[in-house]
Write an enzyme that holds these catalytic residues in place. Structure first.
Site, PDB file in Angstrom:
ATOM      1  N   ASP A 222       0.874  -1.169   0.000  1.00 30.56           N
ATOM      2  CA  ASP A 222       0.000   0.000   0.000  1.00 30.56           C
ATOM      3  C   ASP A 222       0.920   1.230   0.000  1.00 30.56           C
ATOM      4  OD1 ASP A 222      -2.085   1.737  -0.009  1.00 30.56           O
ATOM      5  OD2 ASP A 222      -3.153   0.842   1.677  1.00 30.56           O
TER       6      ASP A 222
HETATM    7  C1  BGC Z   1      -5.068   3.238   0.062  1.00 33.99           C
HETATM    8  C2  BGC Z   1      -5.112   2.288  -1.109  1.00 33.99           C
HETATM    9  C3  BGC Z   1      -4.915   3.053  -2.392  1.00 33.99           C
HETATM   10  C4  BGC Z   1      -3.604   3.810  -2.323  1.00 33.99           C
HETATM   11  C5  BGC Z   1      -3.310   4.612  -3.556  1.00 33.99           C
HETATM   12  C6  BGC Z   1      -3.886   4.169   0.027  1.00 33.99           C
HETATM   13  O1  BGC Z   1      -4.070   5.233   0.907  1.00 33.99           O
HETATM   14  O2  BGC Z   1      -5.096   2.517   1.272  1.00 33.99           O
HETATM   15  O3  BGC Z   1      -6.333   1.596  -1.120  1.00 33.99           O
HETATM   16  O4  BGC Z   1      -4.958   2.199  -3.500  1.00 33.99           O
HETATM   17  O5  BGC Z   1      -3.666   4.713  -1.241  1.00 33.99           O
HETATM   18  O6  BGC Z   1      -4.135   5.705  -3.636  1.00 33.99           O
END
Ligand code: BGC
Length: 823
Positions: A222
């Site tokens: 993530d």
């Molecule tokens: C989230 C993800 C997301 C990523 C990119 C993170 O804050 O938990 O689900 O895909 O950001 O935006």
């Protein structure tokens, strides 16, 4: 070919593939013809690169809980196909979706972004979504692996979950996505799992995911969720996101040189990245990363259909569907009537092509013969309404707005979330921006200005400092915990006067403290008070029917923070009580990303839950209210009578929200209806509940065999539409072990089927079960096991409404293999 490329790559080049290039793209190796690909959020649309909130327009589909409520994998698969088209319009090859964490507490800020409290329903919909997306040559990324059921201390919290609970509840959607849909990518979660960051968890990423389930795609972190060099690579995390490299690059080259990471581990990870590029066709044709808005009539139609298919009719004392003819005066009331709340918050946000509000949808649906009166009554937004209107934005190098601007832009919404700054000369940690706008209030009186900023900011009205988000700034709850708590100040404004509003923002610089984002959001609103409440009540009193639109918004239902409780925010409960007291024909239309308590339920005629159904919200609402379409939804999550009835809400803070960096999933497998049914805790609305506009009779339930064999068996039920409208009935099949050898839930959902029938028509729902559907996970032998004996198969309309019951037998104990693909 891939081997050949790997052979020709230097260690440095292989390593370069294992971190992103920037926020949304991978690193190319031009010398060897390895192209760059783009990834994009997210579950309810494809946003593209650029700002979270103001990128290129995209089709906005329903959020996942609304899809969970459809119980309709065929339709969700079609949505997957459509979203893949959207991803292509944004130059992306990889979609960062679906989100399959489980509705554990009901307060998770991302509850809206997840399908259900039930792993099987979650898994079936995720599989359909992934199949749809991947059928178009776009890779899906199932997330967040695993144990990310809350936003509290989300970057560091350890979810402490026993293995049985993990296997039966939290891992199942991932397992099915790997085995049944061949998902091409997995995203590790932010949290730790039993003390270890999931991004460096060898058991999770290698033993279970790859060795047991046979996953052959990539695992990415993530965003900023990987924290080490050797540990992440050795555990099986292929791609560190976003880029540029933080813990890889030269650090990883050094770790290989000093023996902490084997060169084969790097080669293996690089091979998986190259395989992903191959799977999405990037070697055949280097992707064009440019972005455009693609607004297709078929997407509009599908979104509208999905909206109604996920709409759950919770109560109907005969008032719905409303007959358009002779409807008379209609009062459209509530904070969600004129505001189109089409999606949740956080990284799932996109710039929707358009947003049809309920008021717009109702106006369009009704002829001029009906008089429609609107009143908001009260507000429900968590943050002050975002500023809307043209503004000039000037960007400066350095953090003090000096010199001439490096870039000047215009914008029309007071929210900026910068990933890409308008000029390469601007350094994200060392720039400033000045926004200049004008505000002309419609009414005189006290107005609240509010601002929240990741970075430092001051808001001036006519040269006077009104909101200070600069001095004494500290991290709070907005922008994923990187911005302060919204600062507010109220001032008196005069109607018709033109006020200059200036916001001066500068980046925080490098604080060395966690993630720094660059964002600011400011707004102004006139608070609604007793007079507004009274106006809404009078509007309702004068009407033949009162349609009341209440709920939350995407600032409540959002990534980055959990909800404070399960009540409607602001004065909405009071509004419902007051409107219902003066109008006997009150219909409540709810929009929330999860369950709420309804102390007012007995006072209203009907309740319709619409969730956040995407850009066609108002059309879908009108379709259902006026009976053009059936409310097709059934609850994907139990609605408890009160928060404390939820199994994570025991009052023990170690169980929720967590203490000392750990949250204990002490309720084990007893999540949602598994808890309510086993412990006899009566819900407000049970799992799987929802009404339609017609009636059905069920008959002739039978199993194709009395013995469960390895080949499985089929349960069938005949369903007849005995009403006078077309409609759909959902048959849910639960398994109840009659002589369990370990503590097991009273019953568990194992299959479901939706049948669409014309009046008088009979259809058969067929539900297939295999031996794994009888099993539980045995921690001692590390296997799914079903003990020999008798099992009841319950065909039910919802978890509290069992229509028929067939008993079957398993002659001899069944023991699963970790790699079994029939699950
Ligand atoms: C989230 C993800 C997301 C990523 C990119 C993170 O804050 O938990 O689900 O895909 O950001 O935006």
């Amino acid at each position: 070919m891939i081997d050949d490329i790997l052979d020709r790559m230097t260690l440095e080049e292989q390593v370069s593939l294992l971190s992103g290039a920037d926020f949304w793209t991978t690193v190319p190796v031009e010398r060897l013809g390895v192209p760059k690909i783009k990834v994009t959020d997210g579950p309810n649309g494809a946003r593209g690169a650029g700002s979270l909130v103001a990128g290129v327009n995209a089709a906005c589909f329903p959020v996942a809980i609304a899809l969970g409520a459809t119980w309709n994998p065929q339709l969700v698969e079609r949505m997957g196909v459509a979203i893949a088209g959207q991803a292509k319009s944004k130059g992306a090859s990889v979609l960062l979706a679906p989100t399959v964490n489980i509705h554990r507490s009901g307060l998770n800020g991302r509850n809206f972004e997840c399908y259900s409290e039930d792993p099987m329903l979650t898994a079936e919909l995720a599989v359909a979504y992934i199949q749809g997306v991947q059928s178009q040559g776009i890779a899906a990324t199932i997330k967040h692996f695993a144990g990310n059921e809350s936003e509290i201390e989300r970057q560091t919290m350890s979810s402490d979950i026993d293995e049985r609970t993990l296997r039966e509840i939290y891992l199942l959607p991932f397992e099915r996505a790997v085995k049944k849909a061949g998902v091409m990518a997995v995203m590790s979660s932010y949290n730790r799992l039993n003390g270890i960051y999931t991004s460096e968890h060898p058991w999770l990423l290698t033993t279970v995911l790859r060795e047991e389930w046979g996953f052959d795609g990539i695992v990415m972190s993530d965003w900023f969720g990987s924290h080490t060099t050797a540990a992440t690579v050795n555990a099986g995390l292929d791609l560190e996101m976003p880029g540029p490299a933080r813990d890889r690059g030269e650090k990883l080259v050094r770790a290989v040189r000093n023996g902490e990471v084997k060169p084969e581990a790097v080669r293996m990870a690089a091979r998986r990245i190259l395989t992903l590029l191959e799977r999405v066709g990037a070697f055949e044709k280097a992707p064009d990363l440019s972005e455009h808005a693609l607004d297709l009539p078929e997407d509009r139609a599908l979104i509208r259909q999905l909206g109604a298919e996920g709409a759950v009719l919770l109560k109907n004392d005969g008032i719905l569907p409303l007959q358009k003819a002779g409807l008379g005066h209609v009062a459209v009331i509530g904070p969600n009537a004129a505001e189109a709340r089409v999606m949740g918050g956080g990284s799932a946000q996109i710039a929707a092509h358009y947003r049809i509000s309920p008021l717009d949808g109702i106006r369009e649906a009704l002829s001029n013969a009906n008089s429609i009166q609107y009143a908001a009554g009260c507000r429900n937004n968590r943050l002050v309404n975002v500023f809307s209107g043209e503004m000039r934005v000037e960007y400066f190098t350095g953090r003090n707005w000096s010199g001439s601007p490096i870039a000047v832009e215009t914008a029309d919404v007071g929210e900026f979330f910068w990933f890409d700054l308008p000029s390469a000369e601007l350094d994200p940690s060392d720039f400033s921006a000045r926004m200049t706008a004008f505000y002309v209030p419609a009414e005189s009186g006290e107005h609240i200005f509010g601002m929240t900023n990741a970075g430092l900011a001051k808001l001036y009205v006519d040269g006077r400092l009104v909101v200070n988000g600069f001095d004494g700034w500290t991290r709070g709850d907005n922008y994923f915990g990187t911005a302060n708590v919204e600062q507010r100040q109220s001032i008196h404004l005069v109607a018709g006067q033109r006020y200059e509003v200036v916001v001066e923002y500068c980046a925080l610089g490098s604080t060395g403290e966690g993630i720094n984002l660059t964002a600011v959001r400011f707004g102004v609103e006139k608070p609604l008070g007793d007079a507004d409440m009274a106006e809404a009540v009078e509007t309702a009193r004068a009407a033949d029917v009162a349609l009341l639109f209440v709920g939350r918004d995407g600032q409540w239902d959002t990534e980055g923070l959990d909800l404070p409780n399960m009540r409607l925010p602001g004065r909405q409960e009071e509004l419902i009580e007051k409107v219902a007291a003066v109008n006997a024909n009150t219909v409540v239309v709810l929009q929330t990303g999860g369950p709420i308590e309804m102390p007012w339920l007995g006072r209203v005629k009907a309740v319709l839950q619409m969730w956040y159904p995407g850009q066609e919200l108002g059309h879908a609402v009108a379709d259902v209210l006026f009976g053009d379409v059936e409310p097709g939804g059934r609850l994907p999550q139990t609605f408890p009578k009160q928060l404390s009835d939820n199994s994570a809400m025991t009052g023990d803070e170690t169980v929720y929200p967590g203490r000392d960096g750990h949250v204990r999933y002490a309720e084990g497998v007893f999540v949602g209806y598994r808890h309510h049914d086993t412990r006899g805790v009566e819900p407000l609305f049970p799992f799987g509940f929802g009404l339609g506009y017609t009636r059905f009779s069920w008959s002739n339930a039978k199993a194709s065999a009395v013995q469960m064999g390895s080949e499985g068996l089929t349960v069938s039920v005949d369903i007849t539409n005995i009403g006078d409208r077309r409609g759909s009935e959902l048959v849910q099949l639960y398994v109840r072990p009659l002589a369990p050898t370990v503590e097991r839930p009273d019953k568990e959902l194992r299959a479901f089927a939706k049948v669409q029938l014309a009046p008088g028509e009979t259809g058969t729902a067929s539900l297939v079960l295999g031996p794994r559907d009888l099993s539980y996970f045995d921690e001692k032998t590390k296997a799914f096991r079903a003990s020999a004996g008798r099992y009841e198969l319950l065909a039910a309309a919802n978890a509290a409404d069992i229509r028929s019951n067939v008993t079957i037998e398993l002659a001899k104990e069944w023991i699963g293999e970790a790699s079994d693909r029939a699950i």
